[in-house]
Design an enzyme around this catalytic site. Sequence first.
Site, short mmCIF file in Angstrom:
data_model
loop_
_atom_site.label_atom_id
_atom_site.label_comp_id
_atom_site.label_asym_id
_atom_site.label_seq_id
_atom_site.Cartn_x
_atom_site.Cartn_y
_atom_site.Cartn_z
N ARG A 50 0.85 -1.19 0.00
CA ARG A 50 0.00 0.00 0.00
C ARG A 50 0.89 1.24 0.00
NH1 ARG A 50 -4.10 -2.02 4.80
NH2 ARG A 50 -4.98 -3.82 3.69
N ASP A 52 2.46 4.87 -0.16
CA ASP A 52 1.97 6.14 0.34
C ASP A 52 1.85 7.17 -0.77
OD1 ASP A 52 1.85 5.34 3.03
OD2 ASP A 52 3.97 5.77 3.33
N TYR A 111 12.55 -2.53 -2.77
CA TYR A 111 12.35 -1.09 -2.90
C TYR A 111 13.66 -0.42 -3.30
CZ TYR A 111 7.68 -1.04 -0.76
OH TYR A 111 6.35 -1.22 -0.50
N ARG A 198 11.63 4.74 4.34
CA ARG A 198 11.85 6.19 4.38
C ARG A 198 12.52 6.61 5.68
NH1 ARG A 198 6.10 8.60 3.08
NH2 ARG A 198 7.20 10.54 3.62
#
Length: 245
Positions: A50, A52, A111, A198
Site C-alpha cells: 500500500r 503512500d 524497494y 523512508r
Amino acid sequence: MTRWKLTLEYDGTAFLGWQRQAEGPTVQQVLEEAVESFCGERVVAHAAGRTDSGVHALGQVAHLDIARPADAHTVQMALNHFLKRLPVAVLAAEAVGEDFHARFSATARHYRFRILNRRAPPALERGRVWWLPVPLDAAAMHRAAQALVGHHDFTSFRAAECQAASPVKTLDRLDVTRLGEEIEIAAESRSFLHHQVRNMVGTLSLVGRGKWRERQVAEALAAKDRAAAGPTAPPDGLYLVRVLY
C-alpha cells in the site's frame, strides 16, 4: 470468475497513495474504475504494497476478480486503454488461482530510494528523487546501513500509525551505492513496516552529511524508540521495484 494478477507501473506524484480515500485520487480507485469501464463490474483491487502518497512503482502487483471471460492480452490492453490519461500502466496480466493473494502470497519486496546529490535542483526528475544539495558520503552510509540488515525489532524505524502486529522484521538487504550525482539505496525484505524504508533513508542521510557517526545507526536500532532515529525521508525518491512470489 477469474482472478487476475496485474503488474503495474505508476508515477505516485499524481496520487494520494494506493488505497482509496475520500480526499482525492488513488491508484486503487483509478484501477477499479478502469475495470468497471471495461466490463461493467465493480471490483476490489488488492495490492502487494500500500504505497503512500507520492511513492512510485516500477513493479507493483495487484489482484482482482473479473467475471467477464477474457484473455490476458485483452485484459491488459483494455485496462491500459481506460488508464491512458493517467500515469498508470498495466505491464502484465496473468490469470492465477483463487488462492493467490497479491499481499499475503508475496515472499519478497524490493524497494529503491533515489537521492539526487548535487547543488542544482532537479528539473526533469522533480518529484521522482530526493534532492539533497549537501555532499553525502555514500560509503559511510552503506557501512552504517549494514547494522540494520538481519532479524531485528525495527520500532525505531516504524511510523506511529503503523498497523503491523509486530515491529520485528528480517531485512535481507540494504545497500547504498553512488552512481555519479545520484545515490541509490536498495532495500529487500519479505515485508516492511509503515515508513520503514523512508525512516531508514532519513537516518542514513544524517551519516552521509557527517551529522551522525556510523555507530549511531546501530544505537538507534537498539533503542527501540522512534525518537532515537532520524527523520522520515520524503516519498519522492521511493519506488516499489518488484514483488516476488
